[in-house]
Design a protein around this motif. Structure first.
Motif, PDB file in Angstrom:
ATOM      1  N   GLU A  95      -2.984  15.440  -4.109  1.00  0.00           N
ATOM      2  CA  GLU A  95      -1.805  16.116  -3.573  1.00  0.00           C
ATOM      3  C   GLU A  95      -1.815  17.591  -3.962  1.00  0.00           C
ATOM      4  O   GLU A  95      -1.185  18.411  -3.322  1.00  0.00           O
ATOM      5  N   ARG A 145      -1.885  11.161  -5.869  1.00  0.00           N
ATOM      6  CA  ARG A 145      -0.761  10.354  -5.397  1.00  0.00           C
ATOM      7  C   ARG A 145      -1.317   9.162  -4.660  1.00  0.00           C
ATOM      8  O   ARG A 145      -2.279   9.269  -3.898  1.00  0.00           O
ATOM      9  N   HIS A 170       7.007   8.526  -5.538  1.00  0.00           N
ATOM     10  CA  HIS A 170       5.604   8.183  -5.369  1.00  0.00           C
ATOM     11  C   HIS A 170       5.018   7.736  -6.690  1.00  0.00           C
ATOM     12  O   HIS A 170       5.531   8.055  -7.756  1.00  0.00           O
ATOM     13  N   THR A 171       3.910   7.020  -6.558  1.00  0.00           N
ATOM     14  CA  THR A 171       3.145   6.694  -7.745  1.00  0.00           C
ATOM     15  C   THR A 171       2.107   7.793  -7.899  1.00  0.00           C
ATOM     16  O   THR A 171       1.154   7.875  -7.131  1.00  0.00           O
ATOM     17  N   SER A 172       2.339   8.688  -8.849  1.00  0.00           N
ATOM     18  CA  SER A 172       1.411   9.805  -8.980  1.00  0.00           C
ATOM     19  C   SER A 172       0.923   9.961 -10.413  1.00  0.00           C
ATOM     20  O   SER A 172       1.568   9.509 -11.360  1.00  0.00           O
ATOM     21  N   SER A 190       1.437   3.186 -14.575  1.00  0.00           N
ATOM     22  CA  SER A 190       2.414   3.795 -13.695  1.00  0.00           C
ATOM     23  C   SER A 190       3.775   3.240 -14.067  1.00  0.00           C
ATOM     24  O   SER A 190       3.938   2.026 -14.150  1.00  0.00           O
ATOM     25  N   GLN A 241       9.205  16.262 -12.517  1.00  0.00           N
ATOM     26  CA  GLN A 241       7.872  15.892 -12.063  1.00  0.00           C
ATOM     27  C   GLN A 241       6.948  17.082 -11.897  1.00  0.00           C
ATOM     28  O   GLN A 241       5.740  16.913 -11.802  1.00  0.00           O
ATOM     29  N   ASP A 267       0.672   9.708 -16.313  1.00  0.00           N
ATOM     30  CA  ASP A 267       1.546   9.219 -15.250  1.00  0.00           C
ATOM     31  C   ASP A 267       2.673  10.219 -15.041  1.00  0.00           C
ATOM     32  O   ASP A 267       3.254  10.715 -16.006  1.00  0.00           O
ATOM     33  N   SER A 316      -1.414   6.694  -1.826  1.00  0.00           N
ATOM     34  CA  SER A 316      -0.954   6.780  -0.437  1.00  0.00           C
ATOM     35  C   SER A 316       0.083   5.699  -0.178  1.00  0.00           C
ATOM     36  O   SER A 316       0.153   4.695  -0.878  1.00  0.00           O
ATOM     37  N   SER A 317       0.886   5.935   0.867  1.00  0.00           N
ATOM     38  CA  SER A 317       1.994   5.017   1.121  1.00  0.00           C
ATOM     39  C   SER A 317       1.496   3.590   1.366  1.00  0.00           C
ATOM     40  O   SER A 317       2.182   2.623   1.036  1.00  0.00           O
ATOM     41  N   ASP A 374       8.462  11.408 -11.092  1.00  0.00           N
ATOM     42  CA  ASP A 374       8.337  11.267  -9.647  1.00  0.00           C
ATOM     43  C   ASP A 374       8.717   9.843  -9.271  1.00  0.00           C
ATOM     44  O   ASP A 374       7.951   8.902  -9.436  1.00  0.00           O
TER      45      ASP A 374
END
Lengths: 403, 834
Positions: A59, A48, A28-30, A323, A78, A21, A50-51, A25
């Motif tokens: 990404e 990542r 975003h959840t990346s 996450s 990050q 995780d 998506s929104s 960041d």
């Protein structure tokens, strides 16, 4: 699909073991995932969500020189992460920086921040202090423990101290206590050792424990979760190491890894070689005092610890990451390179329930045509990959024959 | 009255008005019809009804005519009457009044006449009285005179007799004194006579009579006499004492003797104490007897001979002695009247000692029948004693003690039961430690422990039955009257006895099974701190538990769940049906409050044991697979796989692996039942690859010498993997030989795959693994049942190795085949001589 959870898939090209995780960041959840391919060029994927939260977007895709056996993202930057790699007989560990992307995807080279040289045997893992900014880094190899002092701006890493765990102890991994930056736990063949990083001495240990993986509870101090060698998950109170506080059944085969939820206390995720990920709720508070009468308690009152089991994987699941931004989402990585991101929609409910020490098992219709289709598709992808490999090999062979 | 008065007033007023009317007008009938313009004098009073009425004038007139208030008032009333009624009414009234007046007049006349008569008779009487009184005065005076003379004469007589009377009294006193003196002088002789005739009672009476005199004058004039009589009394006391102590004398006589002694101021207390000591001594002897009795019965129990003949003699002897004791107690009680509390204590002591002895016996783990005989003996003793001494409430006391004893017995029976089982189970551990070779140690242990479970539970039930019977018999033995009394006193206790026993046994079972489960868990090392209260054995280090033991425990749990519990339940139901206790024991659970629920819940115990059975089985599998995992780990950690040399033969670790499997198989075969033979077949067609895998020896694929083709095997495997059903590797484990072995094999192969995935191989390393796996393919078929799954897993291992191989070139099938054949030949060669 599961009743209370939705999954999003992402396929890595090669086999893979590790996913991490990206904690730093906050927008975003990346996740970062590294591949494990013996013959092809390995990759690090920056994924990542998506929104809209409906798909995983790649990404960034960066090539990595060797097979990645361990990958950890820096908790405060990050763009920085560490990998442990090996190929054949070579091995190493390094800290990398993701280059500035400036919108384009085509910058495949990672910038090396520091190389953690000095190991004399196979490196197991690199640990960051999980809670915040800390200029130290720990790397563990089969016999030694290294404490590095890392300067990311100067791009240097120096060995601050180093200690051997002894020839007899064959280290396999470890975890850094999020509540105490001086305390670390290391797993070895037949015990879990606790080290103090100031003195670089062993302070305590759990003997006769064959542990595959450890993780500290982020919320509750003195709580350690271990994946036992042969299935079972044990939960320990570090102040009393004679007996585990609680134990969970784990997986039918090996429980490879355990991860505690960063927000909800007692919520544990485990991945196993039985191609499944299980979500547990260890109500350790309730267990503490009711351990004695658990036998006497009627079955209705006994808490069913298994909340959910995600088992539409094709292969053993080695990679697992919660996450930290959205603690009801976790990513899993199975050996065939399939990265699954699961959102437990009822997780907010879980949070509520955890606090109330209540249980609601989220269960839904499993399997179904959809799963079958997806399985076939993923098999096909894998097949095509291998077909390519084989064709490559046979071409070489043909050349050999001609020669 | 008032109304009457009102009426009379009205009447009077009416009369007055009549009078007035007759006075003022000659004709009353014309008065109202007078013209208004008549003279004012006439008009004055009658003008009320006229228009020319002048109130002032009228009132003045009234004032003149009637000064008197009363009359005025009456007059006003009259006026009202006149105003209100009409002429006819008035006339009518008048007639009525006239009649009334006449009546009154006659009444008056009558009264006057009667009164007059009375007056005349009264005057007559008075006249007669006057004449009679005249003679009385003289008579009275005469009477007075006579009385005076009588008084004077009596005074004279009195004075003359006074002197003589004094003298007579003096003489009388002297005579009495003389008589007493005579008596005292005679006393010794008399006492002698009494002693001779054994009339002790008279003697004591005489002596006590003379006592005050001896006390007053003993030192002076009656010295001799006193001495002699005291001597005589001493003899009497001696004799009496002898009488008291001699058992030959009747109780009545002894009691009298004690009474007499008490009258003689003899220290009776010391006597009492002495007698009591005698009783106690008796009791000690008796207790010894009882011990002998129980000992003898134990001896009988110890010997296999079931005949209880030698029991009879001591039993009768015991009974006789108890009877004797009871008699003694009765005598004592009669002799010493207020001795009940002391005796109660004594007898209770006796019973207590009895039960202490019983308790010791219980600790020695006697047979339930013996317990029953002991209880019966005690009860009969108690009944005997109770007859003589109801105050001690012995049956009550004895029942309570018996309850305690029975409870002890039940709990001790259960603990022995547990010990038996643990012994049986621990034999496995012990044997393995000592290394004693036995053909089927596990099987023996399992059978022994199963037997222990059944026998133990049946023993408890036997005891239970017997004890229930005892309660019944005890009640029967008690005489009707006694029983009623007991019932009255503590009916609750007696009636609850059976229920209590049932509850204890049930509770005992529940507790026992819980403990057993705890113990099993402890043995298996699965228990944590909380259940360490079970301190049956010192905790064993987790590593040293034999896997076989765990397997035995698993099967034992299953056995308890599936056959022991149903049998116990059955036995219980049978027992309670027979005893007719079903209602009380099931509805409300006897004494135990229904809110706690019934004490023994077979379903719950079953559930506990089912889960532990599963847990043990899993534990066994875990232990075994862990061992194999270690083996695999060592195998793969040691060599440098990247620099592996070409394979020459099947690696040794395969032998070790097979050896391990074989060991498991022997263990499992001893313990677990054989399952229904049921092969896991692939349901759908798997294509050529799969079908070729099922009979790889004869497959033409092996004849192909081309490595290219061999390589395509991998591809085929993948293709097959794509189209076949997801292989269910981790199926549910059943408690059968095949299921357990297959599960272990599957898990081991999966572990092998996982271990392989952690390594990187060169071509030779890969080939080595390929060879090993190929060999395993032949050998595992014998061991594991689920061929398809095993094949699948073996293939998976090869695939995984190929994936982790830098140069995955498989070994040529002929070479592979040859190497495998050599190995097979070698192993069969090794097996032949052995």
């Amino acid at each position: 699909m599961q009743g209370g959870s939705t999954g999003i898939g992402y396929g890595l090209k090669y086999q893979a073991r590790c996913i991490s995780d990206v904690k730093a960041d906050t927008d975003h959840t990346s996740f970062l995932a590294g591949t494990l391919s013996l013959k092809e060029e390995n990759e690090v994927h920056l994924l990542r969500l998506s929104s809209g939260g409906t798909e995983l977007i790649c990404e960034g895709l960066f090539s990595h020189p060797n097979e990645i056996w361990d990958l950890a993202s820096c908790p405060f930057d990050q763009r920085i992460f560490s990998t442990v790699f090996s190929s054949g007989e070579t091995y190493g560990a390094a800290v990398w920086q993701i280059p500035e992307l400036y919108g384009q995807l085509s910058s495949p080279q990672l910038e090396s921040v520091a190389s953690l040289d000095g190991h004399t045997c196979k490196i197991r893992c690199v640990l960051w202090w999980p809670t915040g900014r800390h200029d130290k880094l720990v790397s563990v190899d089969e016999q030694n423990l290294f404490l590095w002092s890392l300067d990311t701006s100067k791009k240097t890493a120096q060995v601050q101290s180093q200690e051997s765990a002894g020839m007899l102890h064959y280290l396999t991994g470890g975890a850094w206590d999020p509540h105490d930056s001086n305390s670390i736990s290391l797993t070895c063949d037949s015990s879990v050792q606790f080290w103090d990083l100031r003195t670089m001495k062993k302070t305590n240990s759990i003997e006769h424990a064959h542990v595959r993986n450890v993780d500290y509870d982020m919320k509750k101090r003195y709580t350690l979760v271990t994946a036992e060698d042969e299935s079972g998950i044990h939960i320990w109170d570090l102040r009393n190491l004679k007996f585990p506080v609680a134990d969970l059944p784990g997986h039918p085969h090996w429980t490879w890894t355990v991860k505690c939820n960063p927000v909800y206390e007692g919520l544990i995720l485990s991945a196993g070689t039985d191609s499944a990920v299980n979500l547990w709720l260890a109500s350790s508070l309730g267990r503490n005092d009711s351990a004695s009468d658990s036998l006497a308690a009627p079955p209705t009152r006994r808490i069913e610890p298994l909340l959910n089991s995600y088992n539409d994987y094709e292969d053993s699941v080695y990679g697992l990451a919660w996450s930290s931004r959205e603690p009801w989402i976790f990513a899993s990585l199975s050996y065939d390179g399939r990265c699954g991101l699961w959102r437990e929609q009822k997780m907010s409910d879980f949070g509520f329930l955890v606090h109330r020490q209540k249980i609601c098992v989220v269960e839904g219709p499993r399997g179904g045509h959809f799963n079958q289709e997806r399985r076939v598709i993923s098999c096909l992808t894998l097949f095509i990959e291998q077909w390519k490999t084989l064709r490559h090999v046979s071409a070489i062979n043909d050349l050999d024959v001609k020669a | 009255m008032e109304v009457e008065g009102g009426e009379t007033l009205d009447d009077k007023a009416k009369r007055m008005r009549d009078l007035l009317l007759s006075f003022y007008s000659p004709d009353p009938s014309s008065a109202s019809s007078l013209p208004p313009n008549t003279s004012s004098r006439f008009a004055t009073l009658d003008s009320i009804n006229t228009a020319s009425f002048d109130a002032e004038q009228y009132m003045n007139l009234l004032d003149l005519s009637y000064r008197d208030e009363k009359v005025k008032d009456r007059f006003i009333r009259l006026i009202h009457v006149v105003q209100k009624s009409n002429m006819e009414g008035l006339l009518h009234k008048h007639v009525e009044m006239a009649a009334e007046i006449k009546n009154l007049d006659t009444d008056l006349q009558m009264l006057v006449y009667e009164n007059y008569n009375k007056f005349i008779s009264a005057t007559d009487t008075i006249k007669r009285m006057k004449s009679n009184i005249v003679g009385m005065e003289t008579n009275m005076e005469q009477l007075l005179e006579k009385i005076m003379s009588v008084q004077s004469r009596s005074d004279g007589v009195n004075t003359s007799l006074f002197e003589k009377r004094k003298h007579i009294e003096k003489l009388h006193r002297t005579r009495n004194l003389l008589r007493k003196v005579q008596f005292i002088y005679d006393l010794p002789a008399r006492l002698e006579k009494c002693i001779k005739s054994e009339a002790y009672a008279d003697a004591v009476k005489f002596y006590t009579g003379a006592m005050p005199i001896f006390k007053a004058y003993g030192d002076s004039s009656f010295q001799d006499c006193k001495r002699q009589s005291e001597e005589a009394v001493a003899i009497i006391i001696n004799n009496l004492e002898g009488k008291v102590f001699s058992d030959a004398e009747s109780i009545q006589a002894r009691a009298e003797a004690v009474m007499l002694l008490k009258q003689l101021d003899f220290p009776v207390e010391s006597l009492k104490v002495k007698l009591f000591e005698k009783l106690e001594q008796f009791l000690v002897d008796l207790n010894l007897d009882s011990k002998e009795l129980t000992n003898s019965s134990v001896d009988v129990n110890g010997s296999p001979d079931p005949g209880r003949v030698p029991d009879a003699a001591p039993a009768t002897a015991h009974e006789a002695s108890v009877r004797e004791f009871a008699e003694a107690v009765r005598a004592y009680k009669v002799i010493f009247l207020d001795s009940e509390p002391q005796l109660s204590k004594l007898t209770q002591d006796f019973v207590r000692k009895h039960f202490e002895a019983t308790h010791q016996q219980i600790e020695k783990q006697i047979h339930s029948a013996d317990l029953v005989t002991i209880l019966r003996v005690i009860w009969s003793d108690v009944l005997l004693l109770d007859e003589v001494l109801p105050e001690a409430s012995l049956p009550d006391f004895a029942l309570q003690s018996a309850l305690v004893a029975v409870k002890d017995y039940i709990s001790s029976a259960f603990s022995h039961f547990l010990l038996h089982i643990s012994d049986a189970v621990m034999k496995v551990q012990g044997r393995q430690k000592e290394g004693i070779e036995e053909e089927y140690p596990l099987q023996a242990a399992l059978e022994a422990s199963q037997k222990a479970v059944l026998q133990g539970s049946m023993n408890v039930f036997l005891a239970h039955t017997l004890i229930s019977n005892v309660w019944g018999q005890l009640i029967l033995n008690t005489s009707e009257q006694e029983f009623r009394r007991l019932l009255d006193e503590n009916s609750g206790l007696l009636l609850k006895l059976r229920d209590l026993t049932i509850d204890w046994v049930q509770e005992g079972f529940q507790d026992f099974f819980r403990k057993l489960d705890d113990y099993f868990r402890l043995l298996s090392g699965k228990s944590n701190v909380a259940s360490q209260e079970v301190n049956l054995l010192e905790r064993m280090p987790g590593d040293k538990i034999a896997a076989g033991l765990v397997l035995v425990l698993a099967q034992l749990s299953l056995f308890i769940e599936q056959s022991a519990i149903p049998r116990i339940t059955e036995a219980r139901n049978l027992l309670y049906f027979c005893g007719g206790e079903i209602a009380s024991s099931f509805s409300g659970g006897g004494v135990r409050g229904s809110e706690y629920g019934p004490a023994f819940v077979p379903a719950e115990v079953c559930r506990i044991f089912r889960s532990s059975g599963e847990m043990f089985l899993h534990l066994y599998i875990n232990m075994r697979t862990q061992k194999i995992s270690v083996l695999l780990k060592k195998r793969f950690a040691a060599p440098n796989w990247v620099k592996h040399k070409e394979p020459r033969e099947v690696h040794m670790f395969v032998d070790l692996l097979l050896q391990e499997f074989e060991e498991i198989r022997t263990e499992v075969k001893q313990i677990l039942p054989q399952g229904i033979l049921r092969k896991h077949r692939r349901t759908d067609s798997n294509g050529s690859a799969a079908s070729s895998r099922s009979n790889p020896l004869r497959d033409d694929r092996l004849n192909r010498s081309n490595t290219q083709k061999a390589r395509s095997q991998l591809l085929e495997t993948h293709l097959a993997k794509l189209f076949k059903q997801k292989m269910e590797i981790f199926t549910k484990v059943e408690q059968t030989q095949e299921s357990v072995i297959t599960t272990i094999v599957k898990l081991s192969l999966k572990s092998l795959q996982e271990v392989v995935r952690l390594q990187t191989f060169n071509r030779s390393g890969f080939q080595q693994i390929q060879l090993d796996i190929h060999f395993l393919k032949f050998t595992l078929k014998r061991i594991a049942e689920d061929e398809a799954a095993v094949d699948f897993l073996l293939d998976e291992v090869i695939v995984s190795t190929a994936e982790r191989c830098l140069d995955p070139v498989p070994l040529e099938p002929p070479i592979l085949d040859r190497l495998v054949q050599t190995k097979l030949a070698k192993t069969s060669e090794q097996n032949m001589p052995s």
